[in-house]
Design a protein around this motif. Structure first.
Motif, PDB file in Angstrom:
ATOM      1  N   UNK A  43      46.791  40.228  39.775  1.00  0.00           N
ATOM      2  CA  UNK A  43      47.402  41.259  38.948  1.00  0.00           C
ATOM      3  C   UNK A  43      48.313  40.690  37.879  1.00  0.00           C
ATOM      4  N   UNK A  44      49.083  39.662  38.251  1.00  0.00           N
ATOM      5  CA  UNK A  44      49.964  39.017  37.272  1.00  0.00           C
ATOM      6  C   UNK A  44      49.152  38.402  36.133  1.00  0.00           C
ATOM      7  N   UNK A  45      48.043  37.711  36.481  1.00  0.00           N
ATOM      8  CA  UNK A  45      47.215  37.091  35.453  1.00  0.00           C
ATOM      9  C   UNK A  45      46.522  38.145  34.604  1.00  0.00           C
ATOM     10  N   UNK A  58      38.970  43.088  37.189  1.00  0.00           N
ATOM     11  CA  UNK A  58      39.473  42.457  38.400  1.00  0.00           C
ATOM     12  C   UNK A  58      38.584  42.808  39.573  1.00  0.00           C
ATOM     13  N   UNK A  59      38.922  42.254  40.739  1.00  0.00           N
ATOM     14  CA  UNK A  59      38.138  42.516  41.936  1.00  0.00           C
ATOM     15  C   UNK A  59      36.773  41.858  41.948  1.00  0.00           C
ATOM     16  N   UNK A  60      36.562  40.878  41.092  1.00  0.00           N
ATOM     17  CA  UNK A  60      35.263  40.207  41.032  1.00  0.00           C
ATOM     18  C   UNK A  60      35.168  39.209  42.180  1.00  0.00           C
ATOM     19  N   UNK A  61      34.165  39.361  43.015  1.00  0.00           N
ATOM     20  CA  UNK A  61      34.041  38.483  44.163  1.00  0.00           C
ATOM     21  C   UNK A  61      35.172  38.667  45.153  1.00  0.00           C
ATOM     22  N   UNK A 135      36.109  32.865  27.682  1.00  0.00           N
ATOM     23  CA  UNK A 135      36.036  33.553  28.960  1.00  0.00           C
ATOM     24  C   UNK A 135      37.037  32.876  29.891  1.00  0.00           C
ATOM     25  N   UNK A 136      38.050  33.621  30.294  1.00  0.00           N
ATOM     26  CA  UNK A 136      39.144  33.081  31.105  1.00  0.00           C
ATOM     27  C   UNK A 136      38.990  33.628  32.522  1.00  0.00           C
ATOM     28  N   UNK A 137      38.961  32.741  33.513  1.00  0.00           N
ATOM     29  CA  UNK A 137      38.651  33.138  34.888  1.00  0.00           C
ATOM     30  C   UNK A 137      39.757  32.698  35.838  1.00  0.00           C
ATOM     31  N   UNK A 138      40.335  33.669  36.550  1.00  0.00           N
ATOM     32  CA  UNK A 138      41.225  33.390  37.670  1.00  0.00           C
ATOM     33  C   UNK A 138      40.411  33.507  38.939  1.00  0.00           C
ATOM     34  N   UNK A 139      40.131  32.370  39.557  1.00  0.00           N
ATOM     35  CA  UNK A 139      39.191  32.333  40.678  1.00  0.00           C
ATOM     36  C   UNK A 139      39.894  32.338  42.029  1.00  0.00           C
ATOM     37  N   UNK A 140      39.458  33.194  42.945  1.00  0.00           N
ATOM     38  CA  UNK A 140      40.035  33.177  44.291  1.00  0.00           C
ATOM     39  C   UNK A 140      39.359  32.134  45.178  1.00  0.00           C
ATOM     40  N   UNK A 141      39.954  31.917  46.347  1.00  0.00           N
ATOM     41  CA  UNK A 141      39.296  31.253  47.479  1.00  0.00           C
ATOM     42  C   UNK A 141      38.665  29.908  47.164  1.00  0.00           C
ATOM     43  N   UNK A 142      39.354  29.088  46.381  1.00  0.00           N
ATOM     44  CA  UNK A 142      38.843  27.721  46.189  1.00  0.00           C
ATOM     45  C   UNK A 142      38.984  26.920  47.469  1.00  0.00           C
TER      46      UNK A 142
END
Length: 413
Positions: A43-45, A58-61, A135-142
Motif C-alpha cells: 500500500x505504501x508503494x 495491487x493484489x497481483x499474485x 513498469x515498476x514492480x513491488x514483488x512479494x514473497x521473494x
C-alpha cells in the motif's frame, strides 16, 4: 566523457526528497511483513507510485503491486523490488527497529522498496528526458520463491505491457559505495529437500525395543556433509546446508519419526540432479543400516532458478554505473551461492541485469578485523542476520543505480 544517461541520472536524483525517503525506509523497517502478507508495504508503494503519475494495480499474485508510466515510443523497461521480511528477531538496536516481535527486515527488502519508490519518482519527474514505458514492480514473497512466478501467473503481463528488459538489485555486505556486476551467471539455483526418518517408538529406558529415529537422523546429517566434499568435482560450485532437525516430545520418549530439512545450492542442472540423487541414496542407506521399519520419505520442495544476466544488458548498465559513481566502484564478484526468484519475472528468455549494492556502514567496515576484502566480508554481518543494518548513505546511490540503468536502456526524448 560522461554519457547522457549518466548526466541525466545525476540531474534527476539531485533534488530527491531525501528526508522523506529516509522516513519511508524507517517506517518500512519498523513494520516488516512476511511473504504474501505485505499488504501495508504494498500500500505504501502503491500510494507513492500513484502520486508520481503511474497507473497502478495491487493484489497481483496475492500482495504484489505494479505501476506503469507510458511515455511515448520506445522499449518497456521493468524495475523490480522485493518487499517481504523474515522471521528473525531484530538485534540491531536501531531507533527504528522492528516493532513486530520475531519479525525483521533482515535482508534489506525495505531498502529495496525505498530505492524503487525514489527511482520511480525521479524518472516520472524527468519524463521529458526519455521515451518508452516504465513498469515498476513491488514483488512479494521473494524469500519463499513464490512471488515472482505468482505475479506472472496472475496476469502481470496481461494487465501491463510485457517488458523488453528487466532490472533488479540487492543490498549486500561490503564497504558502501561498490556495485557488483557479473555478466552471465551471478546467483545460484537453490532447492529445498525434506526427509522424514521413520523409527519405532518406545521408552527411553529400553532402547533395545525401539528404533531411534533421532540417532539415525544424526548419522544422516553427518553423512550428508560428504556429498559436496566427496561427490562433487572440485571445479564445481555446490553447497549443502541442513537447516532444521525436529524430533520427539520428551527426554525419555523415543519418538516414531524425525524430520530433517536441508537446502542445496548449485550452478548447473547436472550437479543439482547428482546432489538430489545422493541425498536420496544416503537417506535410504542410513535408514536401512539402522533397521528402520520403513524407507525414508524424501521430498524435493521449493526451488529457485539460477540468475543469469544477459551479458550485453549487464555491460550497458555496468558502464553507466561506472560513469555515475566513478572509476573503481564497479567490481565483478563472480557467481554467488545465494539465490533469487527474480528470473521468474523474465519468462521465455527475456533479458535482464541484476547487480549488488554494498551497504555496510563505513565505521562498521573500518572496525571489522581483516586485512583484505574477503577477510572483512567474513567479519561483518550479512543478510539474514538479526544484526543486518544497511547504511542510510546508500539510499541515494541505490536510487541512482536504478535511474541510470533505466535511462541507459530507454530511448532519448
Amino acid at each position: 566523457m560522461t554519457s547522457p544517461a549518466a548526466r541525466t541520472a545525476l540531474d534527476l536524483t539531485s533534488d530527491l526528497p531525501v528526508t522523506a525517503l529516509e522516513d519511508l525506509y524507517r517506517d518500512l523497517h519498523r513494520h516488516p511483513e512476511l511473504s504474501l502478507r505485505e499488504h501495508r508495504t504494498a500500500g505504501k508503494l502503491d500510494e507513492r507510485l500513484r502520486m508520481a503519475g503511474y497507473e497502478t494495480a495491487d493484489g497481483i499474485g496475492g500482495t504484489g503491486v505494479a505501476g506503469v508510466l507510458r511515455n511515448g515510443e520506445g522499449p518497456v523497461v521493468l524495475l523490480r523490488a522485493d518487499m517481504d521480511a523474515l522471521p528473525v528477531q531484530e538485534e540491531t538496536g536501531l531507533p527504528y527497529a522492528s516493532e513486530t516481535p520475531g519479525l525483521m527486515h533482515a535482508c534489506g527488502h525495505d531498502l529495496h522498496v525505498t530505492w524503487l519508490a525514489g527511482a520511480a519518482q525521479a524518472l516520472s519527474a524527468g519524463r521529458d528526458t526519455w521515451s518508452g514505458t516504465l513498469l515498476v514492480v513491488g514483488q512479494p514473497a521473494e524469500e519463499t520463491g513464490l512471488g515472482a512466478a505468482g505475479m506472472v501467473a496472475d496476469g502481470l503481463y496481461e494487465r501491463f505491457p510485457r517488458p523488453d528488459v528487466l532490472l533488479g538489485q540487492h543490498a549486500v555486505p561490503g564497504p558502501a559505495g561498490l556495485y557488483g556486476h557479473t555478466p552471465g551467471l551471478i546467483l545460484s539455483a537453490s532447492t529445498d529437500i525434506d526427509i522424514v526418518v521413520h523409527g519405532v517408538g518406545g521408552h527411553g529406558s529400553r532402547p533395545e525395543t525401539a528404533v531411534g529415529p533421532v540417532v539415525t537422523a544424526c548419522f544422516l546429517v553427518t553423512r550428508l556433509q560428504t556429498v559436496v566434499s566427496r561427490e562433487i568435482a572440485a571445479g564445481e560450485a555446490a553447497v549443502l546446508t541442513v537447516g532444521r532437525i525436529e524430533a520427539g516430545t520428551r527426554p525419555n520418549i523415543i519418538p516414531t519419526e524425525a524430520r530433517i530439512s536441508l537446502n542445496i545450492r548449485t550452478q548447473s542442472e547436472p550437479v543439482r540432479e547428482r546432489m538430489i540423487a545422493a541425498v536420496r541414496r544416503i537417506a535410504a542407506g542410513e535408514c536401512a543400516a539402522a533397521g528402520c521399519p520403513r524407507e525414508p520419505e524424501v521430498t524435493v520442495g521449493e526451488s529457485f532458478p539460477p540468475t543469469v544476466n544477459d551479458p550485453e544488458t549487464d555491460r550497458r548498465v555496468a558502464a553507466v554505473h561506472g560513469e555515475v559513481f566513478g572509476t573503481g566502484t564497479i567490481l565483478d564478484p563472480g557467481p554467488a551461492t545465494a539465490s533469487e526468484d527474480f528470473p521468474h519475472l523474465a519468462p521465455d528468455g527475456l533479458p535482464y541485469a541484476y547487480w549488488f549494492v554494498t551497504s555496510t556502514p563505513p565505521d562498521v567496515w573500518d572496525a571489522a578485523p581483516g586485512d583484505d576484502l574477503a577477510e572483512k566480508l567474513a567479519a561483518v554481518t550479512s543478510n539474514h542476520s538479526p544484526r543486518f543494518a544497511p547504511d542510510l548513505s546508500t539510499l541515494t546511490p541505490g536510487i541512482r543505480t536504478l535511474v541510470s540503468g533505466a535511462l541507459a536502456l530507454l530511448e532519448k526524448a
